[in-house]
Design a protein around this motif. Structure first.
Motif, short mmCIF file in Angstrom:
data_model
loop_
_atom_site.label_atom_id
_atom_site.label_comp_id
_atom_site.label_asym_id
_atom_site.label_seq_id
_atom_site.Cartn_x
_atom_site.Cartn_y
_atom_site.Cartn_z
N MET A 95 47.18 46.35 39.55
CA MET A 95 47.63 45.98 40.88
C MET A 95 46.55 46.15 41.94
N LEU A 96 45.64 47.12 41.78
CA LEU A 96 44.56 47.27 42.76
C LEU A 96 43.61 46.08 42.71
N THR A 97 43.31 45.61 41.51
CA THR A 97 42.44 44.44 41.38
C THR A 97 43.12 43.19 41.93
N VAL A 98 44.41 43.05 41.66
CA VAL A 98 45.16 41.92 42.22
C VAL A 98 45.15 41.97 43.74
N ASN A 99 45.29 43.17 44.32
CA ASN A 99 45.20 43.34 45.77
C ASN A 99 43.84 42.91 46.29
N ALA A 100 42.78 43.27 45.57
CA ALA A 100 41.43 42.88 45.99
C ALA A 100 41.27 41.36 45.95
N LEU A 101 41.78 40.74 44.90
CA LEU A 101 41.68 39.27 44.79
C LEU A 101 42.52 38.58 45.86
N ALA A 102 43.66 39.18 46.20
CA ALA A 102 44.51 38.61 47.25
C ALA A 102 43.85 38.71 48.62
N ALA A 103 42.98 39.71 48.80
CA ALA A 103 42.30 39.91 50.09
C ALA A 103 40.99 39.14 50.19
N ALA A 104 40.48 38.66 49.06
CA ALA A 104 39.12 38.10 49.02
C ALA A 104 39.09 36.61 49.31
N ASP A 105 37.92 36.18 49.79
CA ASP A 105 37.64 34.75 49.89
C ASP A 105 37.00 34.24 48.60
N THR A 106 36.23 35.11 47.98
CA THR A 106 35.49 34.70 46.79
C THR A 106 35.25 35.91 45.89
N THR A 107 34.81 35.66 44.68
CA THR A 107 34.54 36.73 43.73
C THR A 107 33.12 36.63 43.21
N LEU A 108 32.54 37.76 42.88
CA LEU A 108 31.30 37.83 42.12
C LEU A 108 31.60 38.60 40.84
N ILE A 109 31.11 38.09 39.73
CA ILE A 109 31.42 38.70 38.42
C ILE A 109 30.12 39.13 37.74
N PRO A 110 29.81 40.44 37.77
CA PRO A 110 28.64 40.93 37.03
C PRO A 110 28.96 41.02 35.54
N VAL A 111 28.05 40.52 34.73
CA VAL A 111 28.24 40.52 33.28
C VAL A 111 27.04 41.19 32.64
N GLN A 112 27.30 42.21 31.84
CA GLN A 112 26.21 42.92 31.17
C GLN A 112 25.54 41.99 30.16
N ALA A 113 24.23 41.85 30.29
CA ALA A 113 23.50 40.88 29.47
C ALA A 113 23.64 41.15 27.98
N GLN A 114 23.75 42.43 27.62
CA GLN A 114 23.84 42.76 26.19
C GLN A 114 25.25 42.60 25.65
N TYR A 115 26.19 42.28 26.52
CA TYR A 115 27.59 42.23 26.06
C TYR A 115 28.27 41.02 26.70
N LEU A 116 28.08 39.89 26.08
CA LEU A 116 28.66 38.66 26.62
C LEU A 116 30.01 38.41 25.95
#
Length: 276
Positions: free
Chosen positions: A142-163
């Motif tokens: 629910m905290l992540t959903v709250n963040a997405l509901a408040a956001a205009d956009t998202t950035l998604i960091p992805v660990q290079a060794q773990y795709l």
């Protein structure tokens, strides 16, 4: 065309832990501040990693945190301007978090309009800042959903060794669901690689990310290297720009700052078109 000031709110999100969300939130925010932007960082993780990293080593002792402000929103209480905001020496502001946020997440379940409590907290700050960056918890709760509901956009960091294609697929499904049902303005700013080793395979990894995901979402050019200096700043109370300003990590985060500035400019133009 005159563009009024209204913060671009960015959720830095990935339900997998250890992808560099907190490190990115801190260094991206301070990098934007170095470019003259007014920046608010929001620690939306009960672990309080961002709060600790920025120098408040005992978050449980702070009198006002994000859970305090969200509880006020849940109870329809007013939030005075600037309440709970801490000021960092490198020019950014912070709404801190501590373990109380975990208890608040549980109580959100029975709250009317539960997905929008964080948005209510931040609405008053939107015109005070150029960027609001949300450091999200490593889950799709629910905290992540709250963040997405408040956001205009998202950035998604992805660990290079773990795709993990499956992990990204779950995250994209959640983002798309929030976009459809709660926040139609929400966009995906991009995926970018973190913790990339200097090996002969690095270019192959970048190419693989663009091939696998580039058709469905933007892949940013910035690649954050795996360096000892980035690990050191998690307890150093300073950004990579102050800790090792001429190093590879500072250069990489500088490149990410430029890309995020462009994302913010596009967002402001979209907002201006909507209000015309």
């Amino acid at each position: 065309m005159k563009i009024s000031k209204k913060a671009t709110t960015i959720a830095i999100v990935n339900q997998k832990g250890g992808t560099g969300k907190t490190t990115t939130c801190e260094n991206l925010g301070i990098g934007l501040a170095m470019e003259g932007k007014k920046v608010l960082l929001v620690d939306a993780d009960p672990q309080g990693s961002l709060t600790i990293s920025m120098g408040w080593q005992q978050p449980d002792e702070l009198p006002t945190t994000l859970s305090t402000l969200m509880a006020k929103a849940m109870n329809d209480q007013s939030i005075p301007p600037g309440e709970g905001i801490l000021h960092h020496a490198e020019g950014v502001d912070l709404i801190p978090a501590n373990i109380e946020l975990a208890g608040l997440e549980v109580s959100l379940v029975n709250t009317i309009n539960r997905e929008k409590m964080l948005k209510q907290v931040l609405d008053g700050a939107k015109r005070e800042y150029d960027f609001i960056l949300l450091d999200c918890t490593p889950s799709l709760g629910m905290l992540t959903v709250n963040a997405l509901a408040a956001a205009d956009t998202t950035l998604i960091p992805v660990q290079a060794q773990y795709l993990s294609a499956k992990g990204l697929e779950q995250l994209l499904q959640t983002i798309n669901k929030v976009h459809r049902q709660i926040n139609p303005k929400l966009k995906i700013g991009g995926v970018f690689l973190t913790m990339a080793n200097d090996t002969n395979f690095r270019k192959d990894i970048v190419a693989g990310v663009k091939e696998n995901f580039g058709k469905h979402l933007p892949v940013l050019d910035a690649v954050i290297p795996a360096t000892v200096r980035l690990a050191e700043i998690s307890t150093a109370d300073k950004s990579i720009f102050r800790h090792e300003p001429r190093g590879r990590a500072a250069a990489a985060y500088g490149a990410l700052v430029k890309e995020v500035e462009r994302i913010g400019e596009k967002q402001r133009i979209r907002d201006a078109d909507i209000t015309r």
